[in-house]
Design a protein around this motif. Structure first.
Motif, mmCIF file in Angstrom:
data_model
loop_
_atom_site.group_PDB
_atom_site.id
_atom_site.type_symbol
_atom_site.label_atom_id
_atom_site.label_comp_id
_atom_site.label_asym_id
_atom_site.label_seq_id
_atom_site.Cartn_x
_atom_site.Cartn_y
_atom_site.Cartn_z
ATOM 1 N N SER A 296 0.826 -1.203 0.000
ATOM 2 C CA SER A 296 0.000 0.000 0.000
ATOM 3 C C SER A 296 0.860 1.253 0.000
ATOM 4 N N LEU A 297 1.925 1.246 0.786
ATOM 5 C CA LEU A 297 2.795 2.421 0.837
ATOM 6 C C LEU A 297 3.629 2.556 -0.434
ATOM 7 N N LEU A 298 3.972 1.440 -1.049
ATOM 8 C CA LEU A 298 4.792 1.486 -2.260
ATOM 9 C C LEU A 298 4.024 2.054 -3.448
ATOM 10 N N HIS A 299 2.758 1.684 -3.574
ATOM 11 C CA HIS A 299 2.013 2.161 -4.754
ATOM 12 C C HIS A 299 0.547 2.496 -4.485
ATOM 13 N N GLY A 300 -0.007 2.111 -3.342
ATOM 14 C CA GLY A 300 -1.402 2.394 -3.062
ATOM 15 C C GLY A 300 -2.321 1.864 -4.143
ATOM 16 N N LYS A 301 -3.319 2.660 -4.510
ATOM 17 C CA LYS A 301 -4.228 2.292 -5.601
ATOM 18 C C LYS A 301 -3.736 2.813 -6.948
ATOM 19 N N CYS A 302 -2.533 3.329 -6.954
ATOM 20 C CA CYS A 302 -1.875 3.883 -8.144
ATOM 21 C C CYS A 302 -2.406 5.251 -8.534
ATOM 22 N N ASP B 207 0.517 -4.599 -9.736
ATOM 23 C CA ASP B 207 0.038 -5.976 -9.558
ATOM 24 C C ASP B 207 1.175 -6.989 -9.663
ATOM 25 N N ASP B 208 2.230 -6.608 -10.366
ATOM 26 C CA ASP B 208 3.352 -7.539 -10.568
ATOM 27 C C ASP B 208 4.297 -7.580 -9.374
ATOM 28 N N VAL B 209 4.216 -6.593 -8.491
ATOM 29 C CA VAL B 209 5.166 -6.498 -7.380
ATOM 30 C C VAL B 209 4.714 -7.347 -6.207
ATOM 31 N N ASP B 210 5.641 -8.082 -5.652
ATOM 32 C CA ASP B 210 5.391 -8.899 -4.464
ATOM 33 C C ASP B 210 6.252 -8.351 -3.331
ATOM 34 N N CYS B 211 5.644 -7.936 -2.239
ATOM 35 C CA CYS B 211 6.366 -7.353 -1.105
ATOM 36 C C CYS B 211 6.200 -8.216 0.134
ATOM 37 N N HIS B 212 7.274 -8.346 0.879
ATOM 38 C CA HIS B 212 7.216 -9.093 2.135
ATOM 39 C C HIS B 212 8.043 -8.366 3.190
ATOM 40 N N VAL B 213 7.465 -8.239 4.356
ATOM 41 C CA VAL B 213 8.106 -7.556 5.481
ATOM 42 C C VAL B 213 8.095 -8.505 6.663
ATOM 43 N N PHE B 214 9.234 -8.667 7.315
ATOM 44 C CA PHE B 214 9.244 -9.531 8.496
ATOM 45 C C PHE B 214 10.333 -9.104 9.476
ATOM 46 N N PRO B 215 9.963 -9.002 10.729
ATOM 47 C CA PRO B 215 10.942 -8.683 11.775
ATOM 48 C C PRO B 215 11.674 -9.951 12.229
ATOM 49 N N PHE B 216 12.993 -9.880 12.289
ATOM 50 C CA PHE B 216 13.809 -10.985 12.800
ATOM 51 C C PHE B 216 14.152 -10.667 14.248
ATOM 52 N N ARG B 217 13.648 -11.478 15.180
ATOM 53 C CA ARG B 217 13.761 -11.160 16.606
ATOM 54 C C ARG B 217 14.701 -12.100 17.366
ATOM 55 N N GLU B 218 15.265 -13.105 16.687
ATOM 56 C CA GLU B 218 16.082 -14.080 17.409
ATOM 57 C C GLU B 218 17.338 -13.452 18.019
ATOM 58 N N HIS C 264 6.042 -11.050 -9.537
ATOM 59 C CA HIS C 264 5.282 -12.271 -9.799
ATOM 60 C C HIS C 264 5.565 -12.815 -11.189
ATOM 61 N N SER C 265 5.861 -11.920 -12.142
ATOM 62 C CA SER C 265 6.014 -12.334 -13.538
ATOM 63 C C SER C 265 7.253 -13.166 -13.783
ATOM 64 N N CYS C 266 8.187 -13.156 -12.840
ATOM 65 C CA CYS C 266 9.403 -13.971 -12.990
ATOM 66 C C CYS C 266 9.175 -15.328 -12.350
ATOM 67 N N GLY C 267 9.233 -16.379 -13.158
ATOM 68 C CA GLY C 267 8.988 -17.717 -12.636
ATOM 69 C C GLY C 267 10.005 -18.169 -11.610
ATOM 70 N N GLU C 268 11.193 -17.552 -11.625
ATOM 71 C CA GLU C 268 12.246 -17.984 -10.704
ATOM 72 C C GLU C 268 12.143 -17.323 -9.339
#
Length: 782
Positions: A443-449, A541-552, A738-742
């Motif tokens: 949402s912050l990267l592109h919102g509704k465009c 739609d092609d962008v895949d974003c993931h956010v995760f905190p590493f707490r170990e 998403h468009s990249c199969g790898e």
């Protein structure tokens, strides 16, 4: 609304008795107070110009020099060695007639004292520049400081003992040096070795040798000439050719985002959060304008260039056919606000004073309560800034260059910044916290465009549930400058301004404030952003974003191993990519060059011979002692590469500028063309926490920043941003397409890609894991 006040401030009617003047004293008082504020700002700028112009001396030191010279003359000694008499002889004839001999002597002494004072300032500034040109301190081992560096630090502290303004160091910062072409070519070949086969490396070596011995020296001479003339031989070309000349969408491809606190939302009231956030940003702008911000200094004594702060506010990128232009205005007394398809102009000053947070909340609530529908074409107008740049330019020229559309567009572009009141809720809370964070980042990267204005220097997003975030345009500054602003904003919002018990902003409200002004548009159907929106939507739609905190664990445990946390993470990313793709790739890590005037960034090529040797040893199951030895070599190599980049001996900016010179000269270089066409499949950046004193994590451990991220640079690659928070946490932001199969999810490959000695921490698309024996956090794609 200043126009409305001025319209009724002075009215007159013609009657049989004559002209009847009707004055609105309240409106005139508003105009008077606004003028007073304007003149105060001018005086402040003039005063600051004098103070920073004589730094590291002070304006009052002039009086000390004058008194010293006059006292010496009173003792019948000539400290000028005849120069005062020479000045006296060359005074204008009119002064000889009007002044006595004693008066002429006094005037000559004042002139000499002033010249001596200016000479001392130039000498001090030259000495300061020489001291700031010393960078050997960066290459010394932690805890083993040489005597030379100790003397250097002492002298630097003495010369900068006066409290500096934000821009006090600017004229004393050294210029970025042009590295020897032989060194750059040699470092490039070393960085390319792990990515090329033996025949490929032999071919590249031959290309490099031919370039160095022939065309390279010619290009280098032109570059050195530019370095003598320009303040920074890289920055202007970097801004123009890397950012402003890009004709593709800046949304996702260039703009980046910053996120709110991870665990805490200071208030669930959207208008209240907007009130405090806008106030905090304007307080920061006031500090920038008055130069009250402390210069960012490494180890408390080594200043960084502050030039990027100049265009932080009141700045917009406007489109062109071949290149865009950054437009900056000295001041703006309003912000532009978007809500449910409508644009508003919100004045944040009245009678020369900044509105209180509660007053801004009141004004924002008026916008939220406004139920008027969008005008035709208004709702998705922002998509023009999200699509291709050339169509936006032509639409702007044809339909927004005059009349009501131009006036409304000017209100957006001249605003201090842009605010979106989003009608969605975001954050980590809910049944799917990991997925919610991913959606929050997208949402912050592109919102509704179309509900962001991507051309503004930065846009603030306030969500319906009180969560906030930021989207920043990249050409005017780099992420650390915006991060500094965002840290101040979050801390001021939560700890300084605060909220009442019921979640509202503090302060009083002047109910007579005029309502925010709804911007008017007359947008024909052909100017409505259908094609731009389609382009932007496909990209989003092609962008895949993931956010995760590493707490170990965090940098506290890493530093106990006597390893740089940044090197630790970068080597972990190399291991992760190898497990993911079965090989290595050209890796980009951003490093700053702000030790130099107008410095921006340099590239650290994190994929090195040493890091590859460690990864192969670990994956082939070699002995733990051998892996530890290779890991140490890899981390030391990475640190050295980072130091070289920071001190002006990087590779990529030098090669980039040589390529620009070759284009100006109309000559082709197969070597440069091939080097600059190589894709960065792993693009990484660390967002440093620069103001830890603002966040009391001991007493408020939940006020942890998530940092920010950006889109992937290559279609088949990853964009990885990370922020090291406190001693025990690292937050990661990862993007791919998403468009990249790898780079899509492949759950069946999980066991094949992860070795038996890996501990799973998160069950998301990207994992942070801990390598047995090395406790290295590693990013791994499923």
């Amino acid at each position: 609304m200043a126009e409305a006040h001025q319209a009724v401030a002075f009215q007159f009617t013609i009657t049989p008795e004559g002209i009847d003047l009707q004055l609105s004293y309240q409106a005139l008082n508003q105009i008077y107070l606004s003028g007073v504020r304007s003149w105060k700002k001018r005086f402040s700028r003039l005063r600051n110009s004098v103070i920073k112009g004589v730094y590291p001396a002070s304006p009052s030191s002039w009086l000390f020099v004058v008194i010293a010279i006059l006292a010496t003359m009173y003792m019948r000694s000539d400290p000028s060695m005849g120069l005062i008499k020479m000045i006296q002889q060359h005074l204008p004839l009119s002064l000889h007639v009007s002044l006595s001999t004693q008066g002429q002597t006094m005037l000559s002494a004042l002139v000499f004292s002033t010249l001596l004072w200016l000479s001392l300032i130039l000498a001090l500034r030259f000495c300061l520049k020489l001291l700031l040109s010393y960078h050997q301190w960066m290459f010394e081992q932690h805890g083993r400081v040489s005597n030379t560096t100790k003397v250097w630090v002492t002298l630097l502290r003495l010369l900068s003992s006066r409290k500096p303004l934000l821009y006090s160091y600017q004229t004393s910062l050294p210029h970025l040096p042009v590295p020897p072409i032989k060194d750059t070519v040699s470092r490039y070949l070393k960085s390319a070795r792990p990515l090329l086969t033996d025949p490929e490396f032999k071919r590249m070596t031959e290309l490099a040798d031919r370039f160095e011995s022939n065309l390279g020296n010619r290009l280098q001479r032109y570059l050195k000439l530019k370095a003598l003339w320009a303040t920074n031989y890289v920055s202007d070309w970097w801004e123009e050719y890397i950012y402003l000349r890009g004709r593709g969408p800046i949304m996702v491809n260039s703009n980046y985002y910053g996120m709110d606190f991870l665990y805490v939302t200071p208030t669930p009231i959207q208008a209240a959060r907007a009130g405090n956030t806008i106030t905090a940003l304007l307080l920061y702008r006031r500090k920038v304008n008055r130069e009250e911000l402390k210069p960012v200094r490494l180890r408390t004594v080594i200043p960084l260039c502050a030039a990027q702060c100049e265009r932080m506010f009141n700045t917009t990128r406007t489109p062109g056919v071949e290149t865009d232009v950054l437009q900056h205005w000295q001041d703006s007394e309003f912000v532009a606000v978007y809500h449910k398809g409508r644009f508003f102009r919100l004045w944040v000053y009245t009678a020369g004073r900044l509105l209180s947070p509660r007053e801004i909340e009141h004004q924002i609530q008026r916008i939220l309560d406004d139920l008027s529908p969008p005008q035709p074409g208004e709702e998705k107008l922002g998509a023009l800034t999200a699509g291709e740049r050339v169509p936006w330019f032509h639409t702007r020229e044809q339909h927004f260059s005059s009349g009501i559309n131009k006036r409304s567009l000017d209100s957006i572009e001249r605003a201090a910044f842009f605010v979106t009141l989003d009608d969605e809720e975001q954050g980590m809370s809910g049944e799917d916290p990991a997925g919610n964070l991913d959606r929050y980042a997208k949402s912050l990267l592109h919102g509704k465009c179309y509900d962001r204005w991507f051309d503004k220097s930065f846009s603030i997003v306030i969500y319906k549930n009180g969560k906030s975030g930021l989207n920043a345009e990249h050409s005017w500054a780099d992420a650390p400058t915006v991060a500094h602003l965002w840290e101040y904003t979050l801390a001021t919002d939560a700890f300084q301004l605060g909220y009442t018990e019921d979640g509202h902003c503090k302060g009083d409200v002047d109910r007579s404030l005029p309502s925010p002004q709804r911007l008017a548009w007359d947008i024909p159907s052909e100017a409505q952003a259908c094609s731009s929106l389609a382009v932007a939507q496909a990209l989003a739609d092609d962008v895949d974003c993931h956010v995760f905190p590493f707490r170990e664990f965090g940098k506290g445990r890493i530093k106990k191993l006597r390893v740089s946390p940044d090197a630790f993470i970068q080597i972990g990313l190399q291991l992760a990519y190898f497990r993911d793709r079965g090989g290595f790739c050209l890796t980009y890590e951003a490093s700053m060059t702000r030790l130099f005037r107008e410095g921006r960034t340099e590239t650290v090529r994190s994929c090195s011979n040493e890091s590859c040797a460690f990864v192969r040893a670990l994956e082939s199951g070699e002995a733990e002692d051998q892996c530890r030895r290779l890991f140490k070599l890899a981390s030391e190599r990475h640190q050295n590469l980072y130091r070289l980049a920071m001190t002006g001996d990087g590779i990529d900016r030098h090669l980039f500028c040589l390529y620009v010179v070759s284009k100006y000269l109309g000559v082709e270089s197969p070597f440069l063309k091939e080097v600059l066409s190589e894709p960065w499949r792993l693009s990484t950046s660390q967002t440093p926490v620069q103001q830890m004193e603002l966040f009391d994590l001991k007493n408020h451990p939940d006020f942890i920043s998530l940092g920010g991220g950006f889109g992937p640079v290559a279609d088949d690659g990853y964009g990885v941003s990370y922020i090291i928070v406190g001693e025990d946490m690292i937050n990661f932001h990862v993007s791919s397409k998403h468009s990249c199969g790898e780079t899509v999810i492949k759950p069946n490959n999980l066991k094949k890609k992860l070795s038996a000695d890996t501990l799973f921490i998160f069950e998301t698309k990207f994992h942070i894991c801990v390598s047995n024996g090395l406790t290295s956090p590693v990013l791994v794609r499923l």
